[in-house]
Design an enzyme around this catalytic site. Structure first.
Site, PDB file in Angstrom:
ATOM      1  N   HIS A 118       0.798  -1.224   0.000  1.00 32.47           N
ATOM      2  CA  HIS A 118       0.000   0.000   0.000  1.00 32.47           C
ATOM      3  C   HIS A 118       0.837   1.284   0.000  1.00 32.47           C
ATOM      4  O   HIS A 118       0.296   2.391   0.099  1.00 32.47           O
ATOM      5  CB  HIS A 118      -0.920  -0.025   1.237  1.00 32.47           C
ATOM      6  CG  HIS A 118      -2.193   0.719   1.057  1.00 32.47           C
ATOM      7  ND1 HIS A 118      -2.633   1.676   1.930  1.00 32.47           N
ATOM      8  CD2 HIS A 118      -3.114   0.654   0.072  1.00 32.47           C
ATOM      9  CE1 HIS A 118      -3.778   2.160   1.511  1.00 32.47           C
ATOM     10  NE2 HIS A 118      -4.096   1.560   0.380  1.00 32.47           N
ATOM     11  N   LYS A 162       3.065   4.503  -1.180  1.00 34.75           N
ATOM     12  CA  LYS A 162       3.009   5.433  -2.313  1.00 34.75           C
ATOM     13  C   LYS A 162       4.216   6.337  -2.179  1.00 34.75           C
ATOM     14  O   LYS A 162       4.091   7.481  -1.736  1.00 34.75           O
ATOM     15  CB  LYS A 162       1.724   6.277  -2.296  1.00 34.75           C
ATOM     16  CG  LYS A 162       0.423   5.505  -2.128  1.00 34.75           C
ATOM     17  CD  LYS A 162      -0.257   5.929  -0.844  1.00 34.75           C
ATOM     18  CE  LYS A 162      -1.424   5.097  -0.412  1.00 34.75           C
ATOM     19  NZ  LYS A 162      -2.038   4.141  -1.205  1.00 34.75           N
ATOM     20  N   ASP A 188      17.180   9.717  -7.571  1.00 35.24           N
ATOM     21  CA  ASP A 188      18.652   9.815  -7.464  1.00 35.24           C
ATOM     22  C   ASP A 188      19.169   9.546  -6.054  1.00 35.24           C
ATOM     23  O   ASP A 188      20.182  10.126  -5.642  1.00 35.24           O
ATOM     24  CB  ASP A 188      19.140  11.192  -7.952  1.00 35.24           C
ATOM     25  CG  ASP A 188      19.056  11.315  -9.457  1.00 35.24           C
ATOM     26  OD1 ASP A 188      18.974  10.268 -10.134  1.00 35.24           O
ATOM     27  OD2 ASP A 188      19.060  12.454  -9.954  1.00 35.24           O
TER      28      ASP A 188
END
Ligand SMILES: [Zn+2]
Length: 219
Positions: free
Chosen positions: A151, A153, A158
């Site tokens: 779940h 996000k 870099d």
């Protein structure tokens, strides 16, 4: 009253120490000026629909004449941060169906940025998912194989910029939902997220799957 001769060297030493401290301060300031300040940004969604052709089309394109507004937007800012990647992009996303964000990730892949995507098995096959397209383009994708959702996000650009928050990378979330996205260039936050990404990446490595743990136990 004049100071005694014996106290003079101490005064010189004090003066020299003060000069040294001032010089160090000046040096620190100069270094601070030369280095750009670390990025810290908070974005709130929903984002108004704006044209992203200039961002996703690369430099040297003719000015876009489409009817959409061409100003700044939270999605535009998010795209700009992502497109700043030069070496690597780690993505850990529950749902990924936004065509604009998908195009940005493909663009980075074509530029030679090493992209790795971890996603949720239940959501990656849904209609409109970008995951199949990204895989076809040659981007490495791994998915969970657990009953709970993958779940997260978050994205890491870099190995120095963390993008995280409540938002799934879907058009629904971008255009309709109230969501927050935090962007920070801060090693203290990036380090644990990167470590967690590597841990999940290895856990979802197909070579490490254990398909039938019960059979193993019976042997
Ligand atoms: Zn346009």
């Amino acid at each position: 009253m004049w100071p005694g001769l014996a106290t003079l060297p101490w005064r010189w030493a004090g003066g020299a120490a003060l000069l040294l401290a001032l010089a160090l301060e000046a040096l620190a300031l100069a270094r601070g000026w030369r280095r750009p300040p670390p990025r810290r940004e908070v974005l709130f969604f929903p984002s108004p629909v704006t044209c992203t052709a200039a961002l996703l089309g690369g430099p040297g394109r003719a000015p876009c004449r489409c009817p959409l507004p061409h100003g700044d937007s939270p999605l535009g800012r998010l795209l700009r941060r992502l497109l700043s990647a030069r070496r690597s992009l780690e993505l850990c996303l529950f749902a990924f169906s936004s065509p604009q964000l998908g195009r940005a990730v493909q663009l980075l892949h074509r530029r030679g940025v090493r992209v790795r995507l971890v996603t949720d098995a239940d959501y990656m096959a849904l209609r409109g998912s970008q995951v199949g397209r990204l895989r076809q383009a040659g981007i490495q994708v791994r998915h969970d194989h657990e009953s709970g959702y993958m779940h997260h996000k978050f994205a890491i650009v870099d190995r120095k910029m963390l993008i995280t928050g409540s938002m799934n990378w879907t058009t629904q979330a971008i255009q309709n939902n109230r969501e927050n996205v935090l962007i920070v260039e801060d090693a203290e936050y990036v380090k644990p997220f990167l470590a967690e990404f590597e841990r999940i990446w290895e856990e979802y490595n197909p070579a490490n799957y254990t398909f039938s743990p019960k059979e193993v136990e019976q042997k």
